[in-house]
Write an enzyme that holds these catalytic residues in place. Structure first.
Site, PDB file in Angstrom:
ATOM      1  N   TYR A  98      -2.790 -44.877 -59.523  1.00 18.08           N
ATOM      2  CA  TYR A  98      -1.603 -44.572 -58.716  1.00 18.08           C
ATOM      3  C   TYR A  98      -1.780 -45.052 -57.277  1.00 18.08           C
ATOM      4  O   TYR A  98      -0.825 -45.464 -56.635  1.00 18.08           O
ATOM      5  CB  TYR A  98      -1.253 -43.071 -58.795  1.00 18.08           C
ATOM      6  CG  TYR A  98      -0.499 -42.772 -60.082  1.00 18.08           C
ATOM      7  CD1 TYR A  98       0.879 -42.977 -60.160  1.00 18.08           C
ATOM      8  CD2 TYR A  98      -1.153 -42.356 -61.227  1.00 18.08           C
ATOM      9  CE1 TYR A  98       1.563 -42.749 -61.341  1.00 18.08           C
ATOM     10  CE2 TYR A  98      -0.481 -42.128 -62.416  1.00 18.08           C
ATOM     11  CZ  TYR A  98       0.886 -42.325 -62.459  1.00 18.08           C
ATOM     12  OH  TYR A  98       1.575 -42.124 -63.633  1.00 18.08           O
ATOM     13  N   VAL A 143       9.906 -44.322 -59.282  1.00 16.22           N
ATOM     14  CA  VAL A 143       9.109 -43.421 -58.446  1.00 16.22           C
ATOM     15  C   VAL A 143       8.734 -44.100 -57.129  1.00 16.22           C
ATOM     16  O   VAL A 143       7.972 -43.557 -56.333  1.00 16.22           O
ATOM     17  CB  VAL A 143       7.819 -42.969 -59.192  1.00 16.22           C
ATOM     18  CG1 VAL A 143       8.161 -42.167 -60.427  1.00 16.22           C
ATOM     19  CG2 VAL A 143       6.919 -44.160 -59.549  1.00 16.22           C
ATOM     20  N   ASP A 144       9.272 -45.314 -56.901  1.00 21.49           N
ATOM     21  CA  ASP A 144       8.802 -46.139 -55.777  1.00 21.49           C
ATOM     22  C   ASP A 144       9.432 -45.797 -54.418  1.00 21.49           C
ATOM     23  O   ASP A 144       9.001 -46.318 -53.387  1.00 21.49           O
ATOM     24  CB  ASP A 144       8.988 -47.639 -56.087  1.00 21.49           C
ATOM     25  CG  ASP A 144      10.431 -48.014 -56.432  1.00 21.49           C
ATOM     26  OD1 ASP A 144      11.360 -47.335 -55.954  1.00 21.49           O
ATOM     27  OD2 ASP A 144      10.618 -48.998 -57.170  1.00 21.49           O
ATOM     28  N   HIS A 154      11.925 -38.959 -62.286  1.00 20.58           N
ATOM     29  CA  HIS A 154      10.509 -39.062 -62.656  1.00 20.58           C
ATOM     30  C   HIS A 154       9.569 -38.829 -61.473  1.00 20.58           C
ATOM     31  O   HIS A 154       8.402 -39.192 -61.531  1.00 20.58           O
ATOM     32  CB  HIS A 154      10.235 -40.441 -63.296  1.00 20.58           C
ATOM     33  CG  HIS A 154      10.912 -40.608 -64.628  1.00 20.58           C
ATOM     34  ND1 HIS A 154      11.039 -41.815 -65.280  1.00 20.58           N
ATOM     35  CD2 HIS A 154      11.504 -39.701 -65.441  1.00 20.58           C
ATOM     36  CE1 HIS A 154      11.686 -41.638 -66.426  1.00 20.58           C
ATOM     37  NE2 HIS A 154      11.980 -40.370 -66.537  1.00 20.58           N
ATOM     38  N   CYS A 198       0.006 -29.878 -56.203  1.00 19.79           N
ATOM     39  CA  CYS A 198      -1.173 -29.160 -56.661  1.00 19.79           C
ATOM     40  C   CYS A 198      -1.040 -28.830 -58.148  1.00 19.79           C
ATOM     41  O   CYS A 198       0.024 -28.388 -58.600  1.00 19.79           O
ATOM     42  CB  CYS A 198      -1.319 -27.879 -55.837  1.00 19.79           C
ATOM     43  SG  CYS A 198      -2.651 -26.843 -56.432  1.00 19.79           S
ATOM     44  N   CYS A 211      -0.878 -24.545 -57.929  1.00 20.37           N
ATOM     45  CA  CYS A 211       0.237 -23.759 -57.385  1.00 20.37           C
ATOM     46  C   CYS A 211       1.484 -24.599 -57.133  1.00 20.37           C
ATOM     47  O   CYS A 211       2.480 -24.082 -56.619  1.00 20.37           O
ATOM     48  CB  CYS A 211      -0.184 -23.054 -56.101  1.00 20.37           C
ATOM     49  SG  CYS A 211      -0.473 -24.196 -54.732  1.00 20.37           S
ATOM     50  N   GLY A 258      19.309 -52.008 -64.663  1.00 22.07           N
ATOM     51  CA  GLY A 258      17.880 -52.308 -64.662  1.00 22.07           C
ATOM     52  C   GLY A 258      17.016 -51.326 -65.420  1.00 22.07           C
ATOM     53  O   GLY A 258      15.870 -51.106 -65.047  1.00 22.07           O
ATOM     54  N   THR A 259      17.588 -50.752 -66.482  1.00 18.90           N
ATOM     55  CA  THR A 259      16.751 -49.875 -67.315  1.00 18.90           C
ATOM     56  C   THR A 259      16.833 -50.319 -68.771  1.00 18.90           C
ATOM     57  O   THR A 259      17.904 -50.720 -69.235  1.00 18.90           O
ATOM     58  CB  THR A 259      17.150 -48.387 -67.182  1.00 18.90           C
ATOM     59  OG1 THR A 259      16.361 -47.620 -68.106  1.00 18.90           O
ATOM     60  CG2 THR A 259      18.629 -48.125 -67.405  1.00 18.90           C
TER      61      THR A 259
END
Ligand code: OAD
Length: 245
Positions: A66, A102-103, A118, A126, A129, A188-189
């Site tokens: 990532y 996610v960009d 997404h 975390c 929590c 674009g999917t």
């Protein structure tokens, strides 16, 4: 003519518009898609990188992967497709943007509140929590996996992995967008990952005019009211020029 008269007339009447985007919208910025010829899932195994099991068995590898993608994204810019979608937010009185990406490029292009189905790769949260963190760096050492300042559990990328539920708020906001849509764009999917893949169908069943923009066919193509074959960074600026005439 690339666009039907019906679509142009509809868009000129200030309908409620929803845009759903996928990795293809960022392709012209240089972000690799997942399933294309050079797609990420051709080179990497999702189950080794994008699942809770992968993270628990090798958190260092997942953080590194990532981190690599995050660095790529920091170095690139939104493209004319992103900027057109941001302009749509200002043109239409009622406008919703749902993204699987996610960009964060939609926000950088000026969309005020994309619904991020997404998650977002720039954010962490975390594992204990759920507290969120921005811009945490990872040194690459296994004993340096970032941990939470409240509960000391490991932090993870704040993205949705395979087998995980989508964020509840994002799903609820998407439902509102879909039920309000007069025109729904799927851009674009590859339209194969649920539940995003079904959203255009829900919208059409609810009365929306369904438009697909993609250089390739997808499972949605035969179902769409209008299919515009091409790259979003080219098609969308042309579409906006026509509706502003
Ligand atoms: P995919 O990689 O599955 O599909 C990208 C789509 O973009 C394909 O249909 C391409 O034809 C199209 N495309 C390529 N270049 C384009 C361009 N310039 N303009 C317009 N379209 C273009 O990506 P997604 O559909 O976003 O999920 O994938 C959905 C989800 O699968 C992702 O969010 C990710 C992945 O696994 C998670 O990580 C949870």
């Amino acid at each position: 003519m690339k666009f039907s008269e019906k679509l142009i007339a509809l868009l000129k009447s200030d309908p409620s518009v929803t845009v759903l985007t996928g990795a293809g919208v960022s392709a012209e910025s240089g972000v690799e898609t997942f399933r294309g010829e050079n797609g990420l899932w051709r080179k990497f195994k999702p189950e080794e990188l994008a699942s809770v099991d992968a993270f628990l068995s090798n958190p260092e590898l997942v953080w590194e992967w990532y981190g690599y993608r995050k660095n790529l994204i920091c170095d690139i810019q939104p493209n004319p497709g992103h900027y057109s979608i941001s302009e749509m937010e200002r043109i239409f009185t009622s406008f919703y943007l749902i993204t699987q990406n996610v960009d964060g490029l939609h926000k950088r292009a000026g969309n005020s509140r994309p619904i991020e189905l997404h998650g977002n790769i720039m954010r962490n949260r975390c594992t204990g929590c759920d507290k969120q963190f921005e811009n945490i760096e990872f040194s690459g050492e296994i004993d340096q996996i970032p941990t939470c300042d409240s509960c000391s559990e490991m932090l993870r990328p704040d993205v949705v992995w395979f087998g995980e539920m989508l964020p509840k708020d994002a799903l609820e906001e998407s439902e509102i967008a879909i039920s309000n849509s007069d025109v729904f764009f799927s851009i674009g999917t590859s339209a194969v990952v649920q539940p995003a893949a079904t959203m255009p169908v829900w919208a059409k069943n609810n009365g929306a005019y369904l438009v697909e923009i993609n250089p390739e066919e997808t499972p949605l193509t035969t179902y769409a009211d209008e299919v515009i074959n091409g790259k979003s960074g080219v098609i969308l600026p042309e579409l906006l020029r026509e509706i502003k005439e």
